[in-house]
Write a protein that holds these residues in place. Structure first.
Motif, PDB file in Angstrom:
ATOM      1  N   VAL A   1       0.907  -1.183   0.184  1.00 22.36           N
ATOM      2  CA  VAL A   1       0.053   0.127   0.216  1.00 22.36           C
ATOM      3  C   VAL A   1       0.848   1.183   0.045  1.00 22.36           C
ATOM      4  CG1 VAL A   1      -1.896   1.038   1.165  1.00 22.36           C
ATOM      5  CG2 VAL A   1      -1.694  -1.116   1.308  1.00 22.36           C
ATOM      6  N   PHE A   2       0.570   2.012  -1.113  1.00 19.64           N
ATOM      7  CA  PHE A   2       1.574   3.244  -1.342  1.00 19.64           C
ATOM      8  C   PHE A   2       0.818   4.636  -0.732  1.00 19.64           C
ATOM      9  CE2 PHE A   2       3.113   0.083  -4.070  1.00 19.64           C
ATOM     10  CZ  PHE A   2       4.470   0.061  -3.785  1.00 19.64           C
TER      11      PHE A   2
ATOM     12  N   GLU B   1      -8.237  12.247   7.718  1.00 16.09           N
ATOM     13  CA  GLU B   1      -7.095  13.034   8.351  1.00 16.09           C
ATOM     14  C   GLU B   1      -5.716  12.955   7.662  1.00 16.09           C
ATOM     15  OE1 GLU B   1      -6.506  11.762  12.339  1.00 16.09           O
ATOM     16  OE2 GLU B   1      -6.559   9.378  11.984  1.00 16.09           O
ATOM     17  N   ASN B   2      -5.417  11.841   6.984  1.00 14.11           N
ATOM     18  CA  ASN B   2      -4.045  11.816   6.167  1.00 14.11           C
ATOM     19  C   ASN B   2      -4.105  12.046   4.715  1.00 14.11           C
ATOM     20  OD1 ASN B   2      -2.920  10.822   8.732  1.00 14.11           O
ATOM     21  ND2 ASN B   2      -3.259   8.658   8.108  1.00 14.11           N
ATOM     22  N   LEU B   3      -5.377  12.536   4.342  1.00 12.85           N
ATOM     23  CA  LEU B   3      -5.369  12.907   2.937  1.00 12.85           C
ATOM     24  C   LEU B   3      -4.689  14.189   2.453  1.00 12.85           C
ATOM     25  CD1 LEU B   3      -8.981  12.102   1.733  1.00 12.85           C
ATOM     26  CD2 LEU B   3      -6.755  10.974   0.821  1.00 12.85           C
TER      27      LEU B   3
ATOM     28  N   GLY C   1       0.082  12.836  -5.217  1.00  9.79           N
ATOM     29  CA  GLY C   1      -0.303  11.877  -6.262  1.00  9.79           C
ATOM     30  C   GLY C   1      -1.509  11.118  -5.654  1.00  9.79           C
ATOM     31  N   THR C   2      -1.800  10.060  -6.812  1.00  7.27           N
ATOM     32  CA  THR C   2      -2.957   9.253  -6.390  1.00  7.27           C
ATOM     33  C   THR C   2      -2.553   7.811  -5.333  1.00  7.27           C
ATOM     34  OG1 THR C   2      -3.811  10.024  -8.462  1.00  7.27           O
ATOM     35  CG2 THR C   2      -4.729   7.817  -7.545  1.00  7.27           C
ATOM     36  N   PRO C   3      -3.422   7.769  -4.481  1.00  2.33           N
ATOM     37  CA  PRO C   3      -2.895   6.760  -3.734  1.00  2.33           C
ATOM     38  C   PRO C   3      -3.151   5.184  -4.349  1.00  2.33           C
ATOM     39  CG  PRO C   3      -4.172   8.159  -2.314  1.00  2.33           C
ATOM     40  CD  PRO C   3      -4.410   8.499  -3.483  1.00  2.33           C
ATOM     41  N   ARG C   4      -2.475   4.253  -4.003  1.00  2.00           N
ATOM     42  CA  ARG C   4      -2.551   3.101  -4.857  1.00  2.00           C
ATOM     43  C   ARG C   4      -2.224   1.845  -3.931  1.00  2.00           C
ATOM     44  NH1 ARG C   4       2.098   1.381  -8.013  1.00  2.00           N
ATOM     45  NH2 ARG C   4       3.912   2.580  -7.658  1.00  2.00           N
TER      46      ARG C   4
ATOM     47  N   VAL D   1      -6.843   4.601  -5.814  1.00  2.00           N
ATOM     48  CA  VAL D   1      -7.870   4.969  -5.181  1.00  2.00           C
ATOM     49  C   VAL D   1      -7.971   6.765  -5.199  1.00  2.00           C
ATOM     50  CG1 VAL D   1      -8.666   5.208  -2.732  1.00  2.00           C
ATOM     51  CG2 VAL D   1      -7.372   3.007  -3.456  1.00  2.00           C
ATOM     52  N   LYS D   2      -9.127   7.092  -5.650  1.00  2.00           N
ATOM     53  CA  LYS D   2      -9.434   8.463  -5.619  1.00  2.00           C
ATOM     54  C   LYS D   2     -10.282   8.946  -4.789  1.00  2.00           C
ATOM     55  CE  LYS D   2      -8.748   9.122 -10.808  1.00  2.00           C
ATOM     56  NZ  LYS D   2      -9.135   9.803 -12.163  1.00  2.00           N
ATOM     57  N   ALA D   3      -9.555   9.857  -3.865  1.00  2.00           N
ATOM     58  CA  ALA D   3     -10.359  10.321  -2.725  1.00  2.00           C
ATOM     59  C   ALA D   3      -9.848  11.789  -2.474  1.00  2.00           C
ATOM     60  CB  ALA D   3     -10.100   9.379  -1.393  1.00  2.00           C
ATOM     61  N   THR D   4     -10.895  12.639  -2.132  1.00  2.00           N
ATOM     62  CA  THR D   4     -10.554  14.109  -1.953  1.00  2.00           C
ATOM     63  C   THR D   4     -11.082  14.502  -0.442  1.00  2.00           C
ATOM     64  OG1 THR D   4     -12.652  14.742  -3.158  1.00  2.00           O
ATOM     65  CG2 THR D   4     -10.157  14.488  -4.282  1.00  2.00           C
ATOM     66  N   LEU D   5     -10.788  15.630  -0.150  1.00  2.00           N
ATOM     67  CA  LEU D   5     -11.519  16.200   1.162  1.00  2.00           C
ATOM     68  C   LEU D   5     -12.405  17.375   0.598  1.00  2.00           C
ATOM     69  CD1 LEU D   5      -8.296  17.021   3.255  1.00  2.00           C
ATOM     70  CD2 LEU D   5     -10.012  15.116   3.679  1.00  2.00           C
TER      71      LEU D   5
END
Length: 359
Positions: A298-299, A327-329, A334-337, A354-358
């Motif tokens: 997990v990167f 809380e870590n975003l 880059g894009t988590p993967r 994994v595409k996620a935003t605040l």
């Protein structure tokens, strides 16, 4: 009836013969060389894999002009084996260039065309063209050492171009090499204003595990130089399983990994505060032999991942729970993967974005 059975048997044999064939797959069919120094020939490597199930033979390789010559792997390449096509460009004409290389082989009725392009410059002293990464007075043409998608047993070589813009002779040295890397400078001493290279060899048999391995090496800029962020060169290796020893039975009845995630991508609605959101990915073995998820990495510090099992018999499924930590975003670049290494010959490396935003 006997005649009918004989005819059906012949048809089946012909059909099997038509289906069994070599297939040539190149890692890169197009390469951008950037700036090339005038009258300094450059070698372009095109690595390929026989992804078919019969031996692959390259009959001939042609070039688009006399300024380029080519060599290639001459012996038959077995199913799952690797080979190389090399093109040498003489860089005798200044200006932009676009060249093609045609590969004639028994995997296709038409040639497979490879290409490379760039620009030849005569500015021999301004190494910012050809060696844009400055380490004090020393210029490199790479700012990282990356070996992507190599198989266990391989020994690939990466060449790093070095330019000495200092007023003294320079000895190129990479410090703190991990056990799986070796490096040789050619020549071992560079006079002022001259260029050379460092040949870095990856010894895959010494890597600790499959999957991604990361490290750092450091360029020595002068005798007694110390390590630090200003002379650090990151190293990354993506090691895949070795499929060259598969038997015909194993090759014809492989495991097949299938994901429920569309396009190998998970999309989350915007999160806020310390919120956590989860999705489940279903991993199914739709093949004919046991699927093994040999490594999972997990990167991102914004992801938490749980997989309930790693060995799947034909028809079995596993559940992967992916949780995004809001809380870590904000600290993620880059894009988590998520990366998985499997024994599926056609999908040894599977990456889920994994595409996620605040909010």
């Amino acid at each position: 009836m006997k005649h009918l059975i004989t005819i059906l048997g012949c048809c089946w044999a012909v059909l099997q013969g038509l289906q069994a064939q070599p297939q040539i797959t190149f890692q890169q069919e197009k390469q951008e060389l950037g700036y090339v120094l005038w009258r300094h020939p450059v070698t372009v490597n095109y690595e390929f894999t026989n992804t078919g199930d019969q031996p692959l033979v390259i009959a001939n390789v042609t070039t688009s002009c006399g300024c380029t010559s080519a060599t290639w792997t001459q012996e038959p390449v077995p199913a799952g084996g690797k080979g190389t096509v090399k093109a040498v460009f003489d860089a005798e004409a200044i200006g932009r260039f676009y060249k093609e290389v045609g590969v004639y082989c028994n995997a296709a009725s038409r040639p497979v065309y490879l290409e490379f392009h760039g620009e030849v410059t005569a500015d021999a002293r301004n190494y910012s063209f050809t060696h844009p990464y400055a380490f004090g007075p020393i210029g490199l043409d790479h700012d990282e050492i990356a070996f992507d998608d190599v198989n266990k047993g391989d020994q690939p070589v990466l060449e790093i171009g070095v330019a000495n813009s200092s007023s003294k002779d320079y000895t190129p040295v990479l410090m703190h090499l991990p056990p799986y890397l070796s490096a040789v400078a050619e020549p071992d001493t560079l006079p002022k204003g001259k260029t050379g290279k460092i040949r870095v060899t990856l010894h895959t048999e010494k890597l600790p595990k499959l999957g991604i391995t990361r490290a750092s090496v450091y360029l020595s800029r002068y005798p007694g130089d110390k390590v630090g962020s200003d002379n650090e060169i990151p190293v990354s290796v993506a090691l895949l399983p070795d499929f060259s020893t598969l038997t015909p039975q194993e090759r014809n009845h492989p495991p097949v990994l299938s994901l429920s995630a569309a396009g190998q991508e998970l999309v989350f609605e915007p999160l806020e505060g310390k919120q956590k959101k989860s999705q489940t990915v279903l991993i199914t073995n739709t093949g004919q032999s046991t699927l093994s998820i040999q490594d999972m990495q997990v990167f991102s510090i914004a992801l938490a991942v749980k997989l309930n099992k790693r060995v799947l018999k034909p028809g079995e499924s596993a559940k992967m729970k992916v949780t995004v930590l809001a809380e870590n975003l904000s600290r993620v670049k880059g894009t988590p993967r998520i990366l998985m290494i499997t024994n599926d010959p056609k999908q040894p490396k599977v990456s889920i974005r994994v595409k996620a935003t605040l909010k």
